[in-house]
Design a protein around this motif. Sequence first.
Motif, PDB file in Angstrom:
ATOM      1  N   ALA A   1      17.132 -75.350  58.718  1.00  0.00           N
ATOM      2  CA  ALA A   1      17.507 -75.817  60.062  1.00  0.00           C
ATOM      3  C   ALA A   1      16.499 -75.346  61.106  1.00  0.00           C
ATOM      4  O   ALA A   1      16.126 -76.099  62.011  1.00  0.00           O
ATOM      5  CB  ALA A   1      18.911 -75.336  60.428  1.00  0.00           C
ATOM      6  N   ARG A   2      16.037 -74.104  60.980  1.00  0.00           N
ATOM      7  CA  ARG A   2      15.058 -73.573  61.944  1.00  0.00           C
ATOM      8  C   ARG A   2      13.735 -74.315  61.815  1.00  0.00           C
ATOM      9  O   ARG A   2      13.102 -74.663  62.805  1.00  0.00           O
ATOM     10  CB  ARG A   2      14.869 -72.069  61.731  1.00  0.00           C
TER      11      ARG A   2
ATOM     12  N   LYS B   1      13.286 -77.392  60.698  1.00  0.00           N
ATOM     13  CA  LYS B   1      13.488 -78.732  61.233  1.00  0.00           C
ATOM     14  C   LYS B   1      13.452 -78.719  62.764  1.00  0.00           C
ATOM     15  O   LYS B   1      12.830 -79.584  63.374  1.00  0.00           O
ATOM     16  CB  LYS B   1      14.812 -79.306  60.746  1.00  0.00           C
ATOM     17  N   HIS B   2      14.111 -77.740  63.366  1.00  0.00           N
ATOM     18  CA  HIS B   2      14.100 -77.651  64.830  1.00  0.00           C
ATOM     19  C   HIS B   2      12.668 -77.476  65.342  1.00  0.00           C
ATOM     20  O   HIS B   2      12.235 -78.179  66.262  1.00  0.00           O
ATOM     21  CB  HIS B   2      14.968 -76.496  65.320  1.00  0.00           C
ATOM     22  N   PHE B   3      11.928 -76.530  64.762  1.00  0.00           N
ATOM     23  CA  PHE B   3      10.580 -76.252  65.237  1.00  0.00           C
ATOM     24  C   PHE B   3       9.677 -77.482  65.120  1.00  0.00           C
ATOM     25  O   PHE B   3       9.081 -77.926  66.103  1.00  0.00           O
ATOM     26  CB  PHE B   3       9.960 -75.073  64.481  1.00  0.00           C
ATOM     27  N   TYR B   4       9.565 -78.067  63.938  1.00  0.00           N
ATOM     28  CA  TYR B   4       8.645 -79.179  63.736  1.00  0.00           C
ATOM     29  C   TYR B   4       9.132 -80.462  64.404  1.00  0.00           C
ATOM     30  O   TYR B   4       8.323 -81.292  64.832  1.00  0.00           O
ATOM     31  CB  TYR B   4       8.355 -79.376  62.246  1.00  0.00           C
ATOM     32  N   GLY B   5      10.445 -80.618  64.544  1.00  0.00           N
ATOM     33  CA  GLY B   5      10.969 -81.760  65.289  1.00  0.00           C
ATOM     34  C   GLY B   5      10.656 -81.650  66.767  1.00  0.00           C
ATOM     35  O   GLY B   5      10.206 -82.611  67.398  1.00  0.00           O
ATOM     36  N   ALA B   6      10.873 -80.458  67.338  1.00  0.00           N
ATOM     37  CA  ALA B   6      10.627 -80.252  68.769  1.00  0.00           C
ATOM     38  C   ALA B   6       9.138 -80.262  69.101  1.00  0.00           C
ATOM     39  O   ALA B   6       8.719 -80.818  70.111  1.00  0.00           O
ATOM     40  CB  ALA B   6      11.257 -78.934  69.223  1.00  0.00           C
TER      41      ALA B   6
ATOM     42  N   ALA C   1       8.779 -74.566  71.369  1.00  0.00           N
ATOM     43  CA  ALA C   1       9.604 -74.689  70.161  1.00  0.00           C
ATOM     44  C   ALA C   1       9.747 -73.365  69.412  1.00  0.00           C
ATOM     45  O   ALA C   1      10.490 -73.287  68.446  1.00  0.00           O
ATOM     46  CB  ALA C   1       9.019 -75.754  69.240  1.00  0.00           C
TER      47      ALA C   1
ATOM     48  N   ASP D   1       4.108 -70.590  62.831  1.00  0.00           N
ATOM     49  CA  ASP D   1       5.451 -71.134  62.980  1.00  0.00           C
ATOM     50  C   ASP D   1       6.469 -70.000  62.835  1.00  0.00           C
ATOM     51  O   ASP D   1       6.078 -68.847  62.595  1.00  0.00           O
ATOM     52  CB  ASP D   1       5.681 -72.280  61.988  1.00  0.00           C
TER      53      ASP D   1
END
Length: 118
Positions: A19-20, A22-27, A83, A104
């Motif tokens: 989840a973390r 996904k949040h980082f690379y999505g944002a 992010a 990251d």
Amino acid sequence: MAHSDSKIDYIEFNVREIARAKHFYGAAFGWRFTDYGPDYCEFDDGRLKGGFTTTAPVSVAGGPLVILFAEDLEQAQSKVEQAGGTVSRAIFSFPGGRRFHFRDPDGYELAVWSDKGA
């Protein structure tokens, strides 16, 4: 030789928390995701696919440097920082463009480059 033969086709990251990641690379980059159970998620940046997995330990030693492209390098750096990424090497020039390096949330070092600006 086939068009895709000997070309980078997929990149896989061992992560602590899907989840973390996904949040980082999505944002930061607008990547899209497809979940395949609790331990694996595929990402798609619109050009290349890869995966995040929690089935192996995170290792930040060694490995290739993954380099992303950005039309606007300063904006990309701002998104990375917002992010939750950390700039590990400030924007610098090289023949053909400029780039910066970042880590990251799991400690992987990546880079973003652009052939725009000076």
